[in-house]
Design a protein around this motif. Structure first.
Motif, PDB file in Angstrom:
ATOM      1  N   GLU A  54       8.881 -17.032  -1.932  1.00 43.36           N
ATOM      2  CA  GLU A  54      10.267 -17.318  -1.512  1.00 43.36           C
ATOM      3  C   GLU A  54      11.510 -16.849  -2.142  1.00 43.36           C
ATOM      4  N   ASP A  55      11.439 -17.505  -3.595  1.00 42.26           N
ATOM      5  CA  ASP A  55      12.437 -17.100  -4.525  1.00 42.26           C
ATOM      6  C   ASP A  55      12.306 -15.615  -4.905  1.00 42.26           C
ATOM      7  N   GLU A  56      11.162 -15.119  -4.922  1.00 36.84           N
ATOM      8  CA  GLU A  56      11.190 -13.628  -5.103  1.00 36.84           C
ATOM      9  C   GLU A  56      12.117 -13.196  -4.148  1.00 36.84           C
ATOM     10  N   ASP A  57      11.764 -13.463  -2.662  1.00 37.99           N
ATOM     11  CA  ASP A  57      12.465 -12.664  -1.602  1.00 37.99           C
ATOM     12  C   ASP A  57      13.875 -12.883  -1.642  1.00 37.99           C
ATOM     13  N   GLU A  58      14.424 -14.125  -2.339  1.00 35.39           N
ATOM     14  CA  GLU A  58      15.798 -14.258  -2.097  1.00 35.39           C
ATOM     15  C   GLU A  58      16.456 -13.380  -3.382  1.00 35.39           C
ATOM     16  N   MET A  59      15.687 -13.339  -4.486  1.00 36.12           N
ATOM     17  CA  MET A  59      16.292 -12.395  -5.608  1.00 36.12           C
ATOM     18  C   MET A  59      16.446 -11.004  -5.144  1.00 36.12           C
ATOM     19  N   LYS A  60      15.474 -10.505  -4.508  1.00 39.81           N
ATOM     20  CA  LYS A  60      15.367  -9.127  -3.771  1.00 39.81           C
ATOM     21  C   LYS A  60      16.840  -8.690  -2.969  1.00 39.81           C
ATOM     22  N   GLU A  61      16.812 -10.072  -2.220  1.00 36.98           N
ATOM     23  CA  GLU A  61      18.064  -9.911  -1.208  1.00 36.98           C
ATOM     24  C   GLU A  61      19.315 -10.233  -1.712  1.00 36.98           C
ATOM     25  N   GLY A  62      19.237 -10.672  -2.930  1.00 32.77           N
ATOM     26  CA  GLY A  62      20.772 -11.103  -3.486  1.00 32.77           C
ATOM     27  C   GLY A  62      21.180 -12.134  -2.867  1.00 32.77           C
ATOM     28  N   VAL A  63      20.585 -13.071  -2.624  1.00 28.97           N
ATOM     29  CA  VAL A  63      20.878 -14.595  -2.015  1.00 28.97           C
ATOM     30  C   VAL A  63      21.221 -15.391  -3.086  1.00 28.97           C
TER      31      VAL A  63
END
Length: 63
Positions: A54-63
């Motif tokens: 989840e953290d990795e996905d947020e980093m990719k999305e720029g959140v």
């Protein structure tokens, strides 16, 4: 991985790949420890826990 000599830390040279004249040395017992020590010397740190998906996905999305 190279072990420490007689249980003592070794000196590792850390070089900037873009400017070989920009380097520093760190004392460590392994190349991995040397990498962490170099990051610390440069004002960075490695988290103790790996990132969750989840953290990795947020980093990719720029959140």
């Amino acid at each position: 991985m190279m072990a420490a000599r007689d249980g003592k830390p070794q000196t590792y040279l850390v070089c900037n790949e873009h400017d070989p004249n920009d380097s520093l040395t760190v004392e460590a017992c392994s190349p991995g420890d040397a990498a962490v020590a170099a990051l610390k010397e440069l004002g960075w740190a490695v988290s103790a826990e790996p990132m969750s998906e989840e953290d990795e996905d947020e980093m990719k999305e720029g959140v």
